[in-house]
Motif scaffolding. Structure first.
Motif, PDB file in Angstrom:
ATOM      1  N   LYS A  20       0.811  -1.222   0.000  1.00 52.58           N
ATOM      2  CA  LYS A  20       0.000   0.000   0.000  1.00 52.58           C
ATOM      3  C   LYS A  20       0.841   1.268   0.000  1.00 52.58           C
ATOM      4  CE  LYS A  20      -4.198  -1.725   2.172  1.00 52.58           C
ATOM      5  NZ  LYS A  20      -5.088  -1.576   3.329  1.00 52.58           N
ATOM      6  N   GLY A  21       1.812   1.355   0.892  1.00 48.85           N
ATOM      7  CA  GLY A  21       2.656   2.547   0.956  1.00 48.85           C
ATOM      8  C   GLY A  21       3.422   2.776  -0.327  1.00 48.85           C
ATOM      9  N   VAL A  22       3.903   1.699  -0.925  1.00 42.97           N
ATOM     10  CA  VAL A  22       4.661   1.805  -2.172  1.00 42.97           C
ATOM     11  C   VAL A  22       3.749   2.274  -3.306  1.00 42.97           C
ATOM     12  CG1 VAL A  22       6.117   0.565  -3.819  1.00 42.97           C
ATOM     13  CG2 VAL A  22       6.238  -0.005  -1.397  1.00 42.97           C
ATOM     14  N   ILE A  23       2.544   1.731  -3.370  1.00 42.66           N
ATOM     15  CA  ILE A  23       1.574   2.156  -4.389  1.00 42.66           C
ATOM     16  C   ILE A  23       1.285   3.648  -4.224  1.00 42.66           C
ATOM     17  CG2 ILE A  23      -0.822   1.963  -5.158  1.00 42.66           C
ATOM     18  CD1 ILE A  23      -0.635  -1.060  -4.287  1.00 42.66           C
ATOM     19  N   LEU A  24       1.039   4.079  -2.997  1.00 44.25           N
ATOM     20  CA  LEU A  24       0.751   5.483  -2.740  1.00 44.25           C
ATOM     21  C   LEU A  24       1.923   6.379  -3.136  1.00 44.25           C
ATOM     22  CD1 LEU A  24      -1.061   5.096   0.698  1.00 44.25           C
ATOM     23  CD2 LEU A  24      -2.124   5.750  -1.473  1.00 44.25           C
ATOM     24  N   CYS A  25       3.149   5.941  -2.851  1.00 39.14           N
ATOM     25  CA  CYS A  25       4.333   6.730  -3.230  1.00 39.14           C
ATOM     26  C   CYS A  25       4.457   6.845  -4.746  1.00 39.14           C
ATOM     27  CB  CYS A  25       5.601   6.111  -2.641  1.00 39.14           C
ATOM     28  SG  CYS A  25       5.787   6.403  -0.869  1.00 39.14           S
ATOM     29  N   HIS A  26       4.214   5.766  -5.456  1.00 38.19           N
ATOM     30  CA  HIS A  26       4.280   5.813  -6.925  1.00 38.19           C
ATOM     31  C   HIS A  26       3.198   6.734  -7.485  1.00 38.19           C
ATOM     32  CE1 HIS A  26       7.552   3.142  -7.760  1.00 38.19           C
ATOM     33  NE2 HIS A  26       7.013   2.161  -7.064  1.00 38.19           N
ATOM     34  N   GLU A  87       1.134  12.616   1.962  1.00 38.25           N
ATOM     35  CA  GLU A  87       2.426  12.827   1.314  1.00 38.25           C
ATOM     36  C   GLU A  87       3.572  13.013   2.309  1.00 38.25           C
ATOM     37  OE1 GLU A  87       4.573  15.500  -2.137  1.00 38.25           O
ATOM     38  OE2 GLU A  87       2.504  15.946  -1.594  1.00 38.25           O
ATOM     39  N   ALA A  88       3.432  13.905   3.254  1.00 41.39           N
ATOM     40  CA  ALA A  88       4.510  14.157   4.220  1.00 41.39           C
ATOM     41  C   ALA A  88       4.812  12.905   5.042  1.00 41.39           C
ATOM     42  CB  ALA A  88       4.151  15.329   5.130  1.00 41.39           C
ATOM     43  N   THR A  89       3.775  12.209   5.459  1.00 44.59           N
ATOM     44  CA  THR A  89       3.957  10.989   6.249  1.00 44.59           C
ATOM     45  C   THR A  89       4.712   9.936   5.458  1.00 44.59           C
ATOM     46  OG1 THR A  89       1.927  11.429   7.466  1.00 44.59           O
ATOM     47  CG2 THR A  89       2.739   9.150   7.485  1.00 44.59           C
ATOM     48  N   LEU A  90       4.303   9.727   4.198  1.00 47.49           N
ATOM     49  CA  LEU A  90       4.971   8.739   3.352  1.00 47.49           C
ATOM     50  C   LEU A  90       6.412   9.137   3.076  1.00 47.49           C
ATOM     51  CD1 LEU A  90       2.053   8.021   0.879  1.00 47.49           C
ATOM     52  CD2 LEU A  90       2.920   6.473   2.655  1.00 47.49           C
ATOM     53  N   ASN A  91       6.655  10.426   2.868  1.00 41.36           N
ATOM     54  CA  ASN A  91       8.025  10.895   2.636  1.00 41.36           C
ATOM     55  C   ASN A  91       8.900  10.649   3.859  1.00 41.36           C
ATOM     56  OD1 ASN A  91       7.426  11.705   0.032  1.00 41.36           O
ATOM     57  ND2 ASN A  91       7.094  13.837   0.586  1.00 41.36           N
ATOM     58  N   HIS A  92       8.359  10.898   5.046  1.00 40.92           N
ATOM     59  CA  HIS A  92       9.116  10.633   6.288  1.00 40.92           C
ATOM     60  C   HIS A  92       9.399   9.143   6.430  1.00 40.92           C
ATOM     61  CE1 HIS A  92       9.227  14.621   8.019  1.00 40.92           C
ATOM     62  NE2 HIS A  92       7.925  14.760   7.803  1.00 40.92           N
ATOM     63  N   MET A  93       8.415   8.316   6.132  1.00 36.98           N
ATOM     64  CA  MET A  93       8.615   6.868   6.224  1.00 36.98           C
ATOM     65  C   MET A  93       9.669   6.409   5.223  1.00 36.98           C
ATOM     66  SD  MET A  93       4.643   5.677   6.746  1.00 36.98           S
ATOM     67  CE  MET A  93       4.958   3.930   6.866  1.00 36.98           C
ATOM     68  N   SER A  94       9.644   6.975   4.022  1.00 36.13           N
ATOM     69  CA  SER A  94      10.615   6.624   2.993  1.00 36.13           C
ATOM     70  C   SER A  94      12.030   7.036   3.410  1.00 36.13           C
ATOM     71  CB  SER A  94      10.232   7.297   1.671  1.00 36.13           C
ATOM     72  OG  SER A  94      11.121   6.935   0.651  1.00 36.13           O
ATOM     73  N   GLU A  95      12.166   8.241   3.935  1.00 36.46           N
ATOM     74  CA  GLU A  95      13.479   8.717   4.392  1.00 36.46           C
ATOM     75  C   GLU A  95      14.008   7.857   5.539  1.00 36.46           C
ATOM     76  OE1 GLU A  95      15.543  10.954   3.004  1.00 36.46           O
ATOM     77  OE2 GLU A  95      14.036  10.997   1.420  1.00 36.46           O
ATOM     78  N   TRP A  96      13.123   7.481   6.464  1.00 38.25           N
ATOM     79  CA  TRP A  96      13.544   6.615   7.563  1.00 38.25           C
ATOM     80  C   TRP A  96      14.045   5.282   6.998  1.00 38.25           C
ATOM     81  CZ3 TRP A  96      12.831   1.897   9.762  1.00 38.25           C
ATOM     82  CH2 TRP A  96      13.293   1.734  11.066  1.00 38.25           C
ATOM     83  N   SER A  99      17.495   5.582   5.534  1.00 35.69           N
ATOM     84  CA  SER A  99      18.509   5.719   6.579  1.00 35.69           C
ATOM     85  C   SER A  99      18.779   4.426   7.337  1.00 35.69           C
ATOM     86  CB  SER A  99      18.075   6.784   7.599  1.00 35.69           C
ATOM     87  OG  SER A  99      17.939   8.023   6.983  1.00 35.69           O
ATOM     88  N   HIS A 100      17.818   3.505   7.325  1.00 35.64           N
ATOM     89  CA  HIS A 100      17.949   2.314   8.164  1.00 35.64           C
ATOM     90  C   HIS A 100      17.926   0.997   7.385  1.00 35.64           C
ATOM     91  CE1 HIS A 100      16.666   5.481  10.944  1.00 35.64           C
ATOM     92  NE2 HIS A 100      17.409   4.830  11.807  1.00 35.64           N
ATOM     93  N   VAL A 101      17.955   1.045   6.075  1.00 37.25           N
ATOM     94  CA  VAL A 101      17.848  -0.173   5.274  1.00 37.25           C
ATOM     95  C   VAL A 101      18.954  -1.177   5.587  1.00 37.25           C
ATOM     96  CG1 VAL A 101      19.043   0.762   3.239  1.00 37.25           C
ATOM     97  CG2 VAL A 101      17.389  -1.101   2.967  1.00 37.25           C
ATOM     98  N   GLU A 102      20.193  -0.696   5.725  1.00 31.96           N
ATOM     99  CA  GLU A 102      21.293  -1.629   5.993  1.00 31.96           C
ATOM    100  C   GLU A 102      21.117  -2.349   7.335  1.00 31.96           C
ATOM    101  OE1 GLU A 102      25.071   0.303   5.508  1.00 31.96           O
ATOM    102  OE2 GLU A 102      24.541   0.987   3.480  1.00 31.96           O
TER     103      GLU A 102
END
Length: 108
Positions: A20-26, A87-96, A99-102
């Motif tokens: 869902k989040g990925v669909i919304l971001c696209h 939008e802002a919420t999804l952008n924050h989640m994406s940035e997090w 930063s933490h993927v590794e």
């Protein structure tokens, strides 16, 4: 009627679901996408799962589904104003996530 004990539950209930989040971001980045375009952007998702996630997002009022009566059928998806509010919420989640993927991949 659902009752929530914490506001984060509301957000998680609406945007969580593996895709869902990925669909919304696209949709944020592209304004309008057809089903096939979304499928190409998410090659790991099955058609059944993608259809289900899109239906849930539509039912929650986050996306519009526009069907054009032609052969083959043409269906386009876009964000509603309610969906754009994320939008802002999804952008924050994406940035997090960036930063933490590794760390998450190492622990996963």
């Amino acid at each position: 009627m659902k009752e929530y004990s914490h506001p984060i539950e509301v957000t998680m209930d609406v945007v969580c679901g593996k895709w869902k989040g990925v669909i919304l971001c696209h949709l944020q980045q592209n304004d309008v996408l057809r089903f096939g375009e979304i499928k190409k952007l998410l090659p790991k998702v099955s058609q059944k799962t993608l259809t289900l996630q899109l239906r849930e997002l539509e039912a929650d009022g986050l996306i519009n589904r526009q069907v054009y009566p032609q052969v083959p059928p043409k269906v386009e998806y876009s964000l509603t104003e309610y969906g754009k509010d994320l939008e802002a919420t999804l952008n924050h989640m994406s940035e997090w996530g960036k930063s933490h993927v590794e760390k998450v991949e190492l622990n996963g």
